[in-house]
Design a protein around this motif. Structure first.
Motif, short mmCIF file in Angstrom:
data_model
loop_
_atom_site.label_atom_id
_atom_site.label_comp_id
_atom_site.label_asym_id
_atom_site.label_seq_id
_atom_site.Cartn_x
_atom_site.Cartn_y
_atom_site.Cartn_z
N PHE A 53 0.86 -1.15 -0.04
CA PHE A 53 -0.10 0.00 0.05
C PHE A 53 0.92 1.13 -0.02
CE2 PHE A 53 -2.55 3.31 1.94
CZ PHE A 53 -3.72 3.05 1.15
N ILE A 54 1.75 1.26 0.85
CA ILE A 54 2.69 2.41 1.00
C ILE A 54 3.59 2.75 -0.27
CG2 ILE A 54 4.82 3.33 1.89
CD1 ILE A 54 2.32 3.55 3.87
N LEU B 136 -9.60 8.28 2.68
CA LEU B 136 -9.48 6.94 2.39
C LEU B 136 -8.14 6.59 2.01
CD1 LEU B 136 -12.89 6.02 0.53
CD2 LEU B 136 -12.25 5.58 2.88
N LEU B 137 -7.54 7.49 1.25
CA LEU B 137 -6.18 7.15 0.98
C LEU B 137 -5.14 7.74 2.04
CD1 LEU B 137 -5.92 8.78 -2.52
CD2 LEU B 137 -6.11 6.41 -1.98
N PRO C 207 -5.12 4.92 6.03
CA PRO C 207 -4.36 3.82 5.98
C PRO C 207 -2.81 4.44 5.75
CG PRO C 207 -5.86 3.79 4.43
CD PRO C 207 -6.23 5.08 4.86
N THR C 208 -2.35 5.13 5.01
CA THR C 208 -1.11 5.51 4.89
C THR C 208 -0.54 5.99 6.18
OG1 THR C 208 -1.45 6.36 2.59
CG2 THR C 208 0.59 7.05 3.50
N ILE D 235 -0.30 2.90 8.71
CA ILE D 235 0.59 2.13 8.62
C ILE D 235 2.20 2.87 9.04
CG2 ILE D 235 2.05 0.78 6.78
CD1 ILE D 235 -0.44 0.47 5.12
N LEU D 236 2.13 3.92 8.55
CA LEU D 236 3.53 4.44 8.88
C LEU D 236 3.62 4.81 10.40
CD1 LEU D 236 3.95 7.23 5.84
CD2 LEU D 236 4.98 5.08 6.25
N THR E 128 2.46 3.35 12.86
CA THR E 128 2.57 2.21 13.54
C THR E 128 3.60 1.25 13.29
OG1 THR E 128 0.91 1.14 12.36
CG2 THR E 128 0.26 1.90 14.21
N ILE F 208 -2.74 13.72 5.29
CA ILE F 208 -1.65 12.52 5.84
C ILE F 208 -1.02 13.38 7.10
CG2 ILE F 208 0.33 11.45 5.43
CD1 ILE F 208 -0.58 10.95 2.39
#
Lengths: 268, 263
Positions: free
Chosen positions: A10-11, B73-74, B77-78, B81-82, B84, B144
């Motif tokens: 995803f990243i 939505l984009l 998650p970005t 994820i980064l 965590t 973000i």
């Protein structure tokens, strides 16, 4: 394991989406193509054009000078304002902060348009004097300087100023010798913010600039509407040059920050 | 004269009155007067009775809403994820997502335009889609960054506690991480929604003939209609105030996000 792959995927996908346009443009800027997707011979003509065309050079230089000028003004005003507000009575201080928020939350279109009405339509100041443009950009960025200096003032050890006075320093000297050094990091980041805001500004500039003057933003926007292909592809080169400069600055800042934290660790 | 630290603020106070309060007062005056300088409500009633301007208002609310949802939505998650990840390089990674902010927007949109032209052929066929793509591309970092900043500062022990108490990953996320990241989401939404209603130059650059609220000011400006333009600006200002009060945004930290400040 599956989850990890998904996350990395995803990243990577997001980074691709963000950087693909810039990198593809960069690739074609080194060719003779006049459109993306045309595969032509490699050539440096766009870069030659960028650095030798007087119009383009003036535009880039003008943008940089404007950013520097308005940011210096904004930094001086915003810093003085923050210091004044910090030492004022509570009502005044909150009045400063409230008015200071207006340009921060306002839409740039509204800021630019209202600036143009006041200075150009009502007061009759000519746009050619650059006064509306510089005043407009300063009004946009000074509040951000104020906001980045204020927290540093609040964290500052205020007894040091008193100590300097007790030791015989004049108030002005105490201010420059004791207060300013303690808030210097806020002033610097405020200045950097002002520079980025000015460089990225389109709306203030378009409503207040002289007709014959262009910043990078207004120039590029007008160029995309026109049909000059040689200018258009020279701007691809400009995009690539700016991209490389930004990468260098970011990498430099990161290395610098890492070195600082390393030396701090060694000292500890 | 005795030196007073308060008086250092005087130049800025004068500056704010002249160039921040002044323009707004003039805006008010122009919005409620006509060409002869007489008081009138025409500009206001015109806006709310003309189907074109009303349509523009609703269209720009729609563009802004869809853009905000896309960005969210984009971005979520970005950022999640980064924030965590246990990577040491995550500060470098977030830098990669923020870096585009420092490249002039007009050049980034030019790049996007060339790609979209290659894919779509004629940009004029999909005005709404292109507006949303263009704005999302432009504003993504603003969404973000605040979400990342919120999640990265979350107290990890709360999530561990939830798991110790028997929650699985999904449940811990829904009951702990997500609610606690709401301030970041709100801040991100306010950084995206308002510009998406006003930043008409993105549309202009993508050969878009559709109008959002900002474009109305642009067209009144080109027609030298200061009174009509002032009314639009005032309506926008009212929307901005309402939105800011609801979301309680506009804090010092939000302003840092706008400049891409990781400094």
């Amino acid at each position: 394991m599956m989850k990890r792959t998904l996350k990395v995927g995803f990243i990577v996908l997001m980074l691709l989406l963000i950087y693909a346009p810039i990198l593809i443009l960069a690739f074609f800027s080194f060719t003779e193509a006049t459109q993306i997707g045309q595969f032509r011979a490699f050539s440096m003509q766009n870069y030659v054009m960028l650095f030798t065309t007087e119009e383009l050079r003036d535009m880039i230089l003008g943008t940089l000078l404007l950013a520097l000028g308005s940011s210096v003004l904004a930094t001086i005003l915003g810093t003085l304002g923050a210091i004044g507000s910090f030492y004022s009575r509570k009502q005044f201080s909150s009045m400063y902060s409230t008015i200071n928020q207006i340009p921060v939350i306002n839409a740039d279109v509204v800021t630019g348009f209202s600036m143009c009405i006041l200075l150009v339509v009502v007061l009759g100041i000519s746009k050619d004097s650059f006064i509306p443009l510089i005043a407009g950009q300063t009004a946009l960025s000074a509040p951000f300087v104020y906001l980045s200096v204020m927290p540093k003032l609040k964290q500052m050890d205020s007894s040091l100023y008193e100590a300097a006075l007790d030791l015989g320093a004049k108030p002005g000297k105490a201010l420059f010798g004791v207060v300013i050094p303690q808030i210097a990091s806020g002033i610097v980041s405020g200045f950097m913010l002002a520079i980025t805001l000015s460089l990225d500004d389109y709306f203030i500039a378009t409503y207040t600039k002289p007709a014959t003057f262009d910043t990078i933003s207004t120039y590029v926007v007008n160029a995309t509407k026109g049909s000059h292909t040689d200018i258009k592809t020279a701007l691809w080169a400009l995009s690539t040059v700016i991209f490389v400069i930004v990468v260098i600055i970011v990498v430099g800042m990161n290395l610098n920050a890492r070195r600082h934290s390393d030396s701090r660790r060694e000292r500890a | 004269m005795k030196f007073s630290r308060k008086s250092l603020g005087i130049p800025y106070a004068v500056f704010l009155l002249l160039f921040v309060v002044g323009p707004l007062l003039v805006l008010f005056y122009y919005a409620f007067t006509n060409g002869e300088g007489h008081f009138t409500l025409r500009n206001l009633t015109d806006f709310f009775t003309d189907p074109n301007t009303l349509g523009t208002l609703f269209y720009s609310l729609l563009v802004a809403a869809v853009t905000t949802v896309f960005c969210l939505l984009l971005s979520y998650p970005t950022a999640y994820i980064l924030a965590t990840s246990k990577l040491k390089t995550k500060s470098v990674l977030i830098m990669l997502f923020v870096m585009p902010m420092w490249i002039n927007f007009s050049l980034r949109i030019t790049a996007l335009k060339e790609i979209l032209t290659l894919i779509e052929g004629n940009l004029a066929y999909y005005p709404f889609l292109n507006s949303v793509i263009g704005m999302t591309y432009d504003f993504l970092p603003f969404m973000i960054l605040p979400i990342y900043n919120t999640i990265v500062r979350l107290d990890g022990s709360l999530i561990e506690a939830a798991k110790d108490l028997g929650a699985n990953d999904t449940r811990a996320f829904l009951k702990v991480t997500l609610p606690l990241s709401v301030p970041g989401i709100v801040s991100g939404v306010s950084m995206v929604f308002l510009p998406a209603m006003t930043n008409y130059v993105v549309l202009d650059m993508l050969y878009n003939s559709t109008y959002i609220m900002g474009s109305l000011i642009g067209s009144y400006f080109s027609a030298y209609n200061w009174h009509g333009g002032s009314m639009i600006a005032l309506i926008l200002l009212a929307l901005i105030c309402i939105f800011t009060l609801i979301t309680d945004s506009g804090s010092a930290e939000d302003s840092g996000v706008r400049g891409g400040a990781l400094l």
